[in-house]
Design an enzyme around this catalytic site. Structure first.
Site, PDB file in Angstrom:
ATOM      1  N   HIS A  17       0.436  -1.638   0.564  1.00  0.00           N
ATOM      2  CA  HIS A  17      -0.059   0.006  -0.200  1.00  0.00           C
ATOM      3  C   HIS A  17       0.597   0.968  -0.006  1.00  0.00           C
ATOM      4  O   HIS A  17       1.160   2.362   0.078  1.00  0.00           O
ATOM      5  CB  HIS A  17      -0.550   0.062   1.119  1.00  0.00           C
ATOM      6  CG  HIS A  17      -2.177  -1.176   1.272  1.00  0.00           C
ATOM      7  ND1 HIS A  17      -1.592  -1.458   2.692  1.00  0.00           N
ATOM      8  CD2 HIS A  17      -2.961  -1.687   0.550  1.00  0.00           C
ATOM      9  CE1 HIS A  17      -2.728  -3.123   2.752  1.00  0.00           C
ATOM     10  NE2 HIS A  17      -3.620  -2.711   1.390  1.00  0.00           N
ATOM     11  N   LYS A  41     -17.507  -6.352   7.731  1.00  0.00           N
ATOM     12  CA  LYS A  41     -15.901  -6.765   8.171  1.00  0.00           C
ATOM     13  C   LYS A  41     -15.569  -6.744   9.723  1.00  0.00           C
ATOM     14  O   LYS A  41     -15.998  -6.041  10.084  1.00  0.00           O
ATOM     15  CB  LYS A  41     -14.602  -6.080   7.252  1.00  0.00           C
ATOM     16  CG  LYS A  41     -14.484  -7.158   5.820  1.00  0.00           C
ATOM     17  CD  LYS A  41     -13.553  -6.375   5.709  1.00  0.00           C
ATOM     18  CE  LYS A  41     -13.667  -6.946   3.307  1.00  0.00           C
ATOM     19  NZ  LYS A  41     -12.146  -6.159   2.973  1.00  0.00           N
ATOM     20  N   ARG A  90      -1.841  -6.245  -7.979  1.00  0.00           N
ATOM     21  CA  ARG A  90      -0.927  -7.491  -7.595  1.00  0.00           C
ATOM     22  C   ARG A  90      -0.396  -7.719  -8.884  1.00  0.00           C
ATOM     23  O   ARG A  90       0.557  -8.629  -9.513  1.00  0.00           O
ATOM     24  CB  ARG A  90      -0.921  -7.672  -6.815  1.00  0.00           C
ATOM     25  CG  ARG A  90      -0.288  -7.030  -5.491  1.00  0.00           C
ATOM     26  CD  ARG A  90      -1.169  -7.312  -3.925  1.00  0.00           C
ATOM     27  NE  ARG A  90      -2.906  -7.793  -4.110  1.00  0.00           N
ATOM     28  CZ  ARG A  90      -3.388  -8.227  -3.201  1.00  0.00           C
ATOM     29  NH1 ARG A  90      -2.448  -8.463  -1.703  1.00  0.00           N
ATOM     30  NH2 ARG A  90      -4.810  -8.085  -3.205  1.00  0.00           N
ATOM     31  N   SER A 129      -2.401  -8.064   3.379  1.00  0.00           N
ATOM     32  CA  SER A 129      -3.354  -7.210   4.815  1.00  0.00           C
ATOM     33  C   SER A 129      -2.808  -8.657   5.208  1.00  0.00           C
ATOM     34  O   SER A 129      -3.089  -9.060   5.855  1.00  0.00           O
ATOM     35  CB  SER A 129      -3.602  -6.078   4.772  1.00  0.00           C
ATOM     36  OG  SER A 129      -3.409  -4.875   4.066  1.00  0.00           O
TER      37      SER A 129
HETATM   38  O1  PNS Z   1      -8.490  -2.302   0.739  1.00  0.00           O
HETATM   39  P1  PNS Z   1      -9.781  -3.103  -0.066  1.00  0.00           P
HETATM   40  O2  PNS Z   1     -10.928  -4.205   0.730  1.00  0.00           O
HETATM   41  O3  PNS Z   1     -10.166  -4.410  -0.906  1.00  0.00           O
HETATM   42  O4  PNS Z   1     -10.707  -2.213  -0.555  1.00  0.00           O
HETATM   43  C1  PNS Z   1     -11.730  -2.415  -1.033  1.00  0.00           C
HETATM   44  C2  PNS Z   1     -12.675  -1.282  -1.603  1.00  0.00           C
HETATM   45  C3  PNS Z   1     -12.683  -0.314  -0.052  1.00  0.00           C
HETATM   46  C4  PNS Z   1     -12.290   0.216  -2.366  1.00  0.00           C
HETATM   47  C5  PNS Z   1     -14.068  -1.171  -1.874  1.00  0.00           C
HETATM   48  O5  PNS Z   1     -14.737  -2.756  -1.420  1.00  0.00           O
HETATM   49  C6  PNS Z   1     -15.289   0.017  -2.061  1.00  0.00           C
HETATM   50  O6  PNS Z   1     -14.462   1.198  -2.707  1.00  0.00           O
HETATM   51  N1  PNS Z   1     -15.751  -0.094  -0.856  1.00  0.00           N
HETATM   52  C7  PNS Z   1     -16.886   0.934  -0.382  1.00  0.00           C
HETATM   53  C8  PNS Z   1     -18.242   0.528  -0.788  1.00  0.00           C
HETATM   54  C9  PNS Z   1     -18.342   0.875  -2.299  1.00  0.00           C
HETATM   55  O7  PNS Z   1     -18.898   1.603  -2.654  1.00  0.00           O
HETATM   56  N2  PNS Z   1     -19.282  -0.340  -3.240  1.00  0.00           N
HETATM   57  C10 PNS Z   1     -19.564  -0.181  -4.540  1.00  0.00           C
HETATM   58  C11 PNS Z   1     -18.345  -0.459  -5.929  1.00  0.00           C
HETATM   59  S1  PNS Z   1     -19.046  -2.284  -5.764  1.00  0.00           S
END
Ligand code: PNS
Length: 161
Positions: A17, A41, A90, A129
């Protein structure tokens, strides 16, 4: 001013990150790293802890701000008047998931939120993570995965130090 948001769980932030943050901070005038407050989560670190960790880990990069958000990314980005999200890729396994999120966000935002991908530097391509937490929970060495102060905090969570 070109501003972008780098959203994520960051539970915890890894060198992968931080590599994306550093490189994106060179592309945009302001980069807001924003922690998703995901009620579904059960994280190792609270949102407040993750924000604090990110602030400490990025304090040497002046154009990086750290924040958190709840709900949809497109709504958060609209509130902040931001039109670009940054994500790290990645491997090919990330691609399908990331493509779906990026396309959903573009569609849902009526074209107002685009996603730019940075390919993770090769030395961090294996990092996640989840694997950091798993290794740490068994007392393994995570010194190559996260900054020293973060490693200490993770071991403390698992009562290993
Ligand atoms: O680090 P991560 O858990 O892979 O990040 C995922 C993240 C936070 C980018 C994604 O889950 C997100 O933006 N969630 C917020 C809810 C949202 O906007 N969902 C619509 C997209 S499907």
């Amino acid at each position: 001013m070109k501003r972008a948001v780098y959203p994520g769980s960051f539970d915890p932030v890894t060198f992968g990150h931080l590599d994306v943050i550093r490189r994106a901070s060179e592309v945009f005038d302001v980069l807001i790293v924003s922690v998703l407050n995901n009620k579904v989560k059960t994280p190792l670190f609270s949102v407040e802890e993750r924000v604090k960790i990110l602030k400490d880990a990025t304090k040497g990069i002046p154009n990086v701000e750290v924040d958190s958000f709840t709900g949809l990314l497109i709504n958060y980005a609209a509130e902040k008047n931001i039109h670009v999200a940054v994500r790290g890729l990645r491997a090919i396994t990330d691609f399908e998931y990331e493509l779906q999120i990026a396309q959903t966000n573009r569609k849902l935002s009526g074209g107002n939120l685009d996603t730019i991908f940075l390919t993770t530097s090769l030395e961090y391509a294996y990092l996640s993570s989840s694997s950091v937490k798993e290794i740490a929970s068994f007392g393994g060495d995570i010194s190559q995965c996260v900054p020293e102060f973060v490693a200490k905090m993770i071991y403390e969570k698992y009562h290993i130090l």
